[in-house]
Design a protein around this motif. Structure first.
Motif, PDB file in Angstrom:
ATOM      1  N   ALA A 166      -5.492  25.347 -30.743  1.00 16.02           N
ATOM      2  CA  ALA A 166      -5.402  26.538 -29.722  1.00 16.02           C
ATOM      3  C   ALA A 166      -6.099  26.163 -28.413  1.00 16.02           C
ATOM      4  O   ALA A 166      -5.725  26.621 -27.391  1.00 16.02           O
ATOM      5  N   ASP A 167      -7.107  25.350 -28.551  1.00 12.41           N
ATOM      6  CA  ASP A 167      -7.942  25.013 -27.638  1.00 12.41           C
ATOM      7  C   ASP A 167      -7.987  23.285 -27.632  1.00 12.41           C
ATOM      8  O   ASP A 167      -9.103  22.707 -27.078  1.00 12.41           O
ATOM      9  N   HIS A 168      -6.887  22.550 -27.945  1.00 14.87           N
ATOM     10  CA  HIS A 168      -6.736  21.413 -27.846  1.00 14.87           C
ATOM     11  C   HIS A 168      -6.578  20.577 -26.465  1.00 14.87           C
ATOM     12  O   HIS A 168      -5.567  21.150 -26.133  1.00 14.87           O
ATOM     13  N   PRO A 169      -7.311  19.828 -26.160  1.00 15.43           N
ATOM     14  CA  PRO A 169      -7.038  19.257 -24.831  1.00 15.43           C
ATOM     15  C   PRO A 169      -5.799  18.634 -24.691  1.00 15.43           C
ATOM     16  O   PRO A 169      -4.931  18.925 -23.633  1.00 15.43           O
TER      17      PRO A 169
ATOM     18  N   LYS B 161      -3.345  21.656 -24.343  1.00 11.82           N
ATOM     19  CA  LYS B 161      -3.764  22.249 -23.042  1.00 11.82           C
ATOM     20  C   LYS B 161      -3.319  21.562 -21.887  1.00 11.82           C
ATOM     21  O   LYS B 161      -2.421  22.062 -20.752  1.00 11.82           O
ATOM     22  N   GLU B 162      -3.328  20.163 -21.942  1.00 17.68           N
ATOM     23  CA  GLU B 162      -2.736  19.352 -21.018  1.00 17.68           C
ATOM     24  C   GLU B 162      -1.203  19.588 -20.506  1.00 17.68           C
ATOM     25  O   GLU B 162      -0.958  19.893 -19.267  1.00 17.68           O
ATOM     26  N   ARG B 163      -0.530  19.500 -21.764  1.00 18.02           N
ATOM     27  CA  ARG B 163       0.779  19.663 -21.752  1.00 18.02           C
ATOM     28  C   ARG B 163       1.363  21.170 -21.214  1.00 18.02           C
ATOM     29  O   ARG B 163       2.090  21.199 -20.204  1.00 18.02           O
ATOM     30  N   ALA B 164       0.446  22.431 -21.431  1.00 21.99           N
ATOM     31  CA  ALA B 164       0.902  23.591 -21.124  1.00 21.99           C
ATOM     32  C   ALA B 164       0.648  23.678 -19.543  1.00 21.99           C
ATOM     33  O   ALA B 164       1.289  23.967 -18.921  1.00 21.99           O
ATOM     34  N   ALA B 165      -0.597  22.769 -19.037  1.00 19.86           N
ATOM     35  CA  ALA B 165      -0.633  22.910 -17.662  1.00 19.86           C
ATOM     36  C   ALA B 165       0.364  22.081 -16.796  1.00 19.86           C
ATOM     37  O   ALA B 165       0.815  22.563 -15.684  1.00 19.86           O
ATOM     38  N   GLN B 166       0.747  21.022 -17.376  1.00 20.72           N
ATOM     39  CA  GLN B 166       1.883  20.347 -16.764  1.00 20.72           C
ATOM     40  C   GLN B 166       3.164  21.178 -16.624  1.00 20.72           C
ATOM     41  O   GLN B 166       3.626  21.024 -15.559  1.00 20.72           O
ATOM     42  N   TYR B 167       3.554  21.758 -17.816  1.00 22.06           N
ATOM     43  CA  TYR B 167       4.790  22.712 -17.745  1.00 22.06           C
ATOM     44  C   TYR B 167       4.541  23.855 -16.976  1.00 22.06           C
ATOM     45  O   TYR B 167       5.349  24.141 -15.955  1.00 22.06           O
ATOM     46  N   LEU B 168       3.469  24.297 -16.744  1.00 23.82           N
ATOM     47  CA  LEU B 168       3.092  25.427 -15.688  1.00 23.82           C
ATOM     48  C   LEU B 168       3.183  24.913 -14.379  1.00 23.82           C
ATOM     49  O   LEU B 168       3.757  25.738 -13.493  1.00 23.82           O
ATOM     50  N   HIS B 169       2.757  23.710 -13.931  1.00 23.86           N
ATOM     51  CA  HIS B 169       3.031  23.470 -12.738  1.00 23.86           C
ATOM     52  C   HIS B 169       4.348  22.812 -12.262  1.00 23.86           C
ATOM     53  O   HIS B 169       4.861  23.238 -11.191  1.00 23.86           O
ATOM     54  N   ALA B 170       5.169  22.200 -13.278  1.00 23.33           N
ATOM     55  CA  ALA B 170       6.445  21.779 -12.967  1.00 23.33           C
ATOM     56  C   ALA B 170       7.431  22.983 -13.071  1.00 23.33           C
ATOM     57  O   ALA B 170       8.255  23.021 -12.505  1.00 23.33           O
TER      58      ALA B 170
ATOM     59  N   VAL C  98       5.755  26.772 -23.891  1.00 18.58           N
ATOM     60  CA  VAL C  98       6.725  25.916 -24.456  1.00 18.58           C
ATOM     61  C   VAL C  98       5.982  24.686 -24.164  1.00 18.58           C
ATOM     62  O   VAL C  98       6.291  23.657 -25.290  1.00 18.58           O
ATOM     63  N   GLY C  99       5.254  24.135 -23.214  1.00 16.81           N
ATOM     64  CA  GLY C  99       4.686  22.892 -23.119  1.00 16.81           C
ATOM     65  C   GLY C  99       3.524  22.648 -24.338  1.00 16.81           C
ATOM     66  O   GLY C  99       3.545  21.699 -24.997  1.00 16.81           O
ATOM     67  N   ALA C 100       2.844  23.829 -24.546  1.00 18.41           N
ATOM     68  CA  ALA C 100       1.639  23.547 -25.332  1.00 18.41           C
ATOM     69  C   ALA C 100       2.416  23.430 -26.893  1.00 18.41           C
ATOM     70  O   ALA C 100       2.024  22.685 -27.651  1.00 18.41           O
ATOM     71  N   LEU C 101       3.439  24.165 -27.141  1.00 21.74           N
ATOM     72  CA  LEU C 101       3.981  24.040 -28.440  1.00 21.74           C
ATOM     73  C   LEU C 101       4.736  22.567 -28.629  1.00 21.74           C
ATOM     74  O   LEU C 101       4.611  22.000 -29.828  1.00 21.74           O
ATOM     75  N   SER C 102       5.416  22.057 -27.451  1.00 24.24           N
ATOM     76  CA  SER C 102       5.806  20.719 -27.699  1.00 24.24           C
ATOM     77  C   SER C 102       4.980  19.728 -27.988  1.00 24.24           C
ATOM     78  O   SER C 102       5.152  18.989 -28.906  1.00 24.24           O
TER      79      SER C 102
END
Ligand SMILES: *Cc1c(COP(=O)(O)O)cnc(C)c1O
Length: 406
Positions: free
Chosen positions: A66-69, A72-81, A290-294
């Motif tokens: 839930a709070d793994h770097p 979170k990093e992939r979540a942020a990437q997908y959010l921005h992209a 989606v990013g976080a899950l992948s």
């Protein structure tokens, strides 16, 4: 613009306020009223409640994702992209290529022809059971199945029967007493959320097959926990290639985010896209989810240490609780109940544990049977030895004070 409204009649139907206060009064009178504890820091093995740091034994965050770097990093990437929202229901304009990529990844992970991601595990049961079952069908459900299965079955016109928890003779009895020409579905949780025991899937599938029935497994608490690389209860029993087993599950427990999925033959996905009402009438997941899950599903396959730590912690914590004299009710998984008996006792124990810096939630009737009120602990991969030792000494103190252990 202002609207002039007539005043309410003096006598008349129940008012909103009347309904709200009478329902709340019933809950208070029955001792069933709850208000959630609020976490003042992220979902981790240690978090903060009421201003104090606590060891957290209450989450479903089995792998600490839930709070793994990396997650979170992939979540942020997908959010921005890809932006903040999907913008529409999946069937209209809300299917982004990342949604389909995640489904391909899940199907490969589960060894199924397809997977469809839905908004949550709860809506997945509603969507799949509501879609598959028709009048003239028979559905046979373990008595301890999750509330979302029970609600999903309310939507189905099939004949509904319950069998006693994990009782194979009773399952056989129900199947033989209710012959049907329609579809027969045997529905079970993979891991039961209150007791932490595992469904005897090998036997269930065997019996189901004798009656031409399909087995439906809700693996909310099994995926990320059981089976090679966390592939779930179906893999744990080596049934991944059985053609007559359907898996649904959640992406909100071990995967640490939110969502549900149904995994099965390609036609299952196709039919659900066309018929499952939560899928059809509710917006798809935002890209960050989606990013976080992948990332989460990738991480568990790359790095076996998450599951190794989860199970080492589980074995240690359970063995120590038993050594102290607590009853963990035959749990076989990281879900570790500690039985206190009456609901008030379990709630009081939970309050005392919290005052000692240990967050674990008491559960009473109707969530669990009367007389079997408990505190449900969930051990995660993230807990350190020190976390677990703090929790165990708090348990020892509270258990002695309350006369639960000698
Ligand atoms: C938690 C749970 C669900 C619901 O999953 P969500 O994704 O939180 O909606 C469904 N089935 C079982 C067995 C569960 O334990």
């Amino acid at each position: 613009m202002t609207t002039t409204l007539p005043s309410r009649p003096v006598r008349g139907p129940v008012t909103l306020q009347g309904r709200l206060t009478s329902e709340l009064a019933k809950l208070h009178a029955a001792g069933l009223h709850i208000s959630p504890r609020v976490l003042e820091a992220p979902q981790r093995a240690r978090t903060r409640i009421l201003g104090h740091e606590v060891v957290n034994l209450a989450s479903n965050n089995y792998l600490g994702f839930a709070d793994h770097p990396f997650v979170k990093e992939r979540a942020a990437q997908y959010l921005h992209a890809w932006g903040a929202g999907a913008g529409a229901v999946r069937t209209i304009a809300g299917t982004l290529s990342i949604h389909e990529d995640l489904e391909t990844q899940l199907a490969a992970f589960k060894h199924t022809g397809s997977a469809l991601v839905l908004q949550s595990g709860f809506t997945t049961n509603q969507g799949v059971l509501g879609t598959l079952l028709q009048e003239g069908d028979l559905v046979v459900s373990d008595e301890l199945n999750h509330a979302s299965i029970i609600d999903g079955l309310r939507l189905a016109k099939a004949t509904k029967k319950v069998f006693r928890h994990k009782d194979m003779a009773d399952l056989r009895r129900v199947l033989s007493e209710n012959p049907t020409e329609g579809l027969i579905l045997v529905v079970t949780d993979g891991v039961f959320s209150m007791d932490g025991d595992i469904a005897p899937l090998g036997e269930i599938v065997g019996i189901a097959r004798e009656y031409g029935a399909v087995t439906y497994v809700d693996d909310a608490h099994g995926s990320g926990v059981l089976g090679e690389q966390g592939r779930g209860t179906v893999h744990h029993f080596g049934l991944q290639d059985a053609g007559d087993v359907l898996q649904i599950g959640t992406l909100s427990k071990a995967w640490g985010v939110v969502g549900g999925y149904a995994a099965g033959p390609t036609e299952l996905r196709d039919l659900l896209i066309n018929r499952a009402r939560p899928f059809l009438f509710s917006t798809g997941h935002p890209p960050a989810v989606v990013g976080a899950l992948s990332a989460a599903i990738e991480l568990v396959q790359q790095d076996p240490s998450f599951m190794e730590r989860l199970w080492a912690n589980t074995r240690f914590f359970k063995a120590e609780l038993n050594r102290l004299g607590f009853d963990t009710f035959g749990s076989e998984t990281p879900i570790t109940p500690v039985i206190f008996g009456e609901a008030e006792t379990a709630f009081e124990a939970s309050r005392r544990l919290l005052s000692l810096g240990v967050f674990a939630v008491g559960l009473g009737f109707p969530t669990v049977p009367k007389g079997l009120a408990r505190i449900r602990n969930i051990v995660t991969a993230e807990h350190t030895q020190e976390d677990l030792e703090i929790a165990l000494s708090a348990y020892q103190m509270v258990g002695r004070e309350m006369g639960t252990i000698a």
